[in-house]
Scaffold this active site. Structure first.
Site, PDB file in Angstrom:
ATOM      1  N   LYS A   1       0.808  -1.226   0.000  1.00 50.38           N
ATOM      2  CA  LYS A   1       0.000   0.000   0.000  1.00 50.38           C
ATOM      3  C   LYS A   1       0.838   1.272   0.000  1.00 50.38           C
ATOM      4  O   LYS A   1       0.458   2.281   0.572  1.00 50.38           O
ATOM      5  CB  LYS A   1      -0.971   0.014   1.205  1.00 50.38           C
ATOM      6  CG  LYS A   1      -1.913  -1.152   1.247  1.00 50.38           C
ATOM      7  CD  LYS A   1      -2.835  -1.098   0.068  1.00 50.38           C
ATOM      8  CE  LYS A   1      -3.859  -2.218   0.103  1.00 50.38           C
ATOM      9  NZ  LYS A   1      -4.509  -2.387  -1.162  1.00 50.38           N
TER      10      LYS A   1
ATOM     11  N   GLY B   1       2.378   2.495  -3.100  1.00 50.62           N
ATOM     12  CA  GLY B   1       2.623   2.944  -4.455  1.00 50.62           C
ATOM     13  C   GLY B   1       3.211   1.903  -5.382  1.00 50.62           C
ATOM     14  O   GLY B   1       3.673   2.234  -6.476  1.00 50.62           O
ATOM     15  N   THR B   2       3.202   0.637  -4.991  1.00 47.18           N
ATOM     16  CA  THR B   2       3.791  -0.423  -5.811  1.00 47.18           C
ATOM     17  C   THR B   2       3.141  -0.507  -7.189  1.00 47.18           C
ATOM     18  O   THR B   2       3.843  -0.579  -8.202  1.00 47.18           O
ATOM     19  CB  THR B   2       3.653  -1.793  -5.100  1.00 47.18           C
ATOM     20  OG1 THR B   2       4.099  -1.666  -3.759  1.00 47.18           O
ATOM     21  CG2 THR B   2       4.437  -2.863  -5.818  1.00 47.18           C
ATOM     22  N   THR B   3       1.826  -0.525  -7.237  1.00 50.54           N
ATOM     23  CA  THR B   3       1.120  -0.670  -8.512  1.00 50.54           C
ATOM     24  C   THR B   3       1.439   0.499  -9.438  1.00 50.54           C
ATOM     25  O   THR B   3       1.701   0.306 -10.622  1.00 50.54           O
ATOM     26  CB  THR B   3      -0.400  -0.762  -8.276  1.00 50.54           C
ATOM     27  OG1 THR B   3      -0.650  -1.834  -7.350  1.00 50.54           O
ATOM     28  CG2 THR B   3      -1.146  -1.013  -9.563  1.00 50.54           C
ATOM     29  N   TRP B   4       1.444   1.685  -8.907  1.00 52.30           N
ATOM     30  CA  TRP B   4       1.740   2.884  -9.693  1.00 52.30           C
ATOM     31  C   TRP B   4       3.161   2.804 -10.252  1.00 52.30           C
ATOM     32  O   TRP B   4       3.394   3.058 -11.434  1.00 52.30           O
ATOM     33  CB  TRP B   4       1.545   4.104  -8.788  1.00 52.30           C
ATOM     34  CG  TRP B   4       1.843   5.410  -9.429  1.00 52.30           C
ATOM     35  CD1 TRP B   4       1.089   6.044 -10.374  1.00 52.30           C
ATOM     36  CD2 TRP B   4       2.964   6.246  -9.180  1.00 52.30           C
ATOM     37  NE1 TRP B   4       1.681   7.238 -10.724  1.00 52.30           N
ATOM     38  CE2 TRP B   4       2.841   7.383  -9.994  1.00 52.30           C
ATOM     39  CE3 TRP B   4       4.065   6.148  -8.339  1.00 52.30           C
ATOM     40  CZ2 TRP B   4       3.765   8.414  -9.998  1.00 52.30           C
ATOM     41  CZ3 TRP B   4       4.985   7.181  -8.335  1.00 52.30           C
ATOM     42  CH2 TRP B   4       4.829   8.288  -9.164  1.00 52.30           C
TER      43      TRP B   4
ATOM     44  N   HIS C   1       7.390  -7.439  -1.630  1.00 51.79           N
ATOM     45  CA  HIS C   1       7.107  -6.643  -0.441  1.00 51.79           C
ATOM     46  C   HIS C   1       8.059  -7.030   0.685  1.00 51.79           C
ATOM     47  O   HIS C   1       7.897  -6.573   1.815  1.00 51.79           O
ATOM     48  CB  HIS C   1       5.659  -6.822   0.013  1.00 51.79           C
ATOM     49  CG  HIS C   1       4.654  -6.188  -0.896  1.00 51.79           C
ATOM     50  ND1 HIS C   1       4.808  -4.917  -1.408  1.00 51.79           N
ATOM     51  CD2 HIS C   1       3.489  -6.645  -1.384  1.00 51.79           C
ATOM     52  CE1 HIS C   1       3.759  -4.622  -2.171  1.00 51.79           C
ATOM     53  NE2 HIS C   1       2.953  -5.657  -2.172  1.00 51.79           N
TER      54      HIS C   1
END
Length: 182
Positions: free
Chosen positions: A88, A90-93, A152
């Site tokens: 949660k 900013g990994t996806t971004w 992660h």
């Protein structure tokens, strides 16, 4: 439906079924020596789950075994790009940006078959913990270079070559932990 774009990292969702059939399954990360590892670690119960202190980090049992397997068996390539972040944060971004940047020569952003137009960034980039936990750790080894992956896990759990920066790209995503979902 696969992509006609050539070059750059290969969207993982497009190739994982074919790769899994070609690569023999590895040992499950919850293998024989896990009881041995877990029995030597301090533990505590928190919020109905048992946590173990592995290399100064409190982790659930499955993540301890995955961390040990990742550290011992993951072989980074010099041109790998690894995104390491807390969940949660900013990994996806960051993965979407890296897929777009790394694929821009082979697949222009406006292309109808661009992977990010048809796949979630998590479907483009393999999640190391899941692959190790499911015994599919060798699947990304069959991917062409450059490979893009995310984790992660703290950097200390990556092999020394990756943690020291002996890979092309190492992206460490940091946030003020007061902003992140804990």
């Amino acid at each position: 439906m696969g992509s006609a774009c050539l070059g750059g990292p290969v969207p993982f969702e497009d190739v994982k079924a074919g790769l899994a059939a070609l690569v023999p399954p590895e040992r499950d990360a919850r293998g024989e020596n896990n009881d041995e590892i877990l029995s030597t670690l301090p533990s505590k119960v928190a919020d109905y789950s048992k946590l173990y202190c592995y290399k100064r980090f409190w982790l659930p049992e499955v993540y301890v075994t995955v961390a040990a397997a990742l550290e011992q068996r993951f072989q980074p390539r010099p041109d790998d790009v690894i995104v390491a972040s807390f969940p949660k944060c900013g990994t996806t971004w960051v993965m979407a940006l890296l897929v777009a940047i790394m694929m821009r020569r082979a697949c222009p952003p406006g292309a109808a078959d661009h992977p990010l137009r048809r796949l979630n960034p998590h479907e483009c980039v393999p999640f190391r913990e899941v692959l190790f936990a499911d015994g599919e750790e060798a699947v990304p080894d069959a991917l062409p270079s450059p490979r893009l992956a995310y984790t992660h896990m703290p950097l200390v759990f990556l092999p020394r070559a990756a943690a020291r920066g002996n890979v092309q790209g190492r992206v460490r995503v940091q946030h003020n932990n007061k902003n992140s979902g804990l």
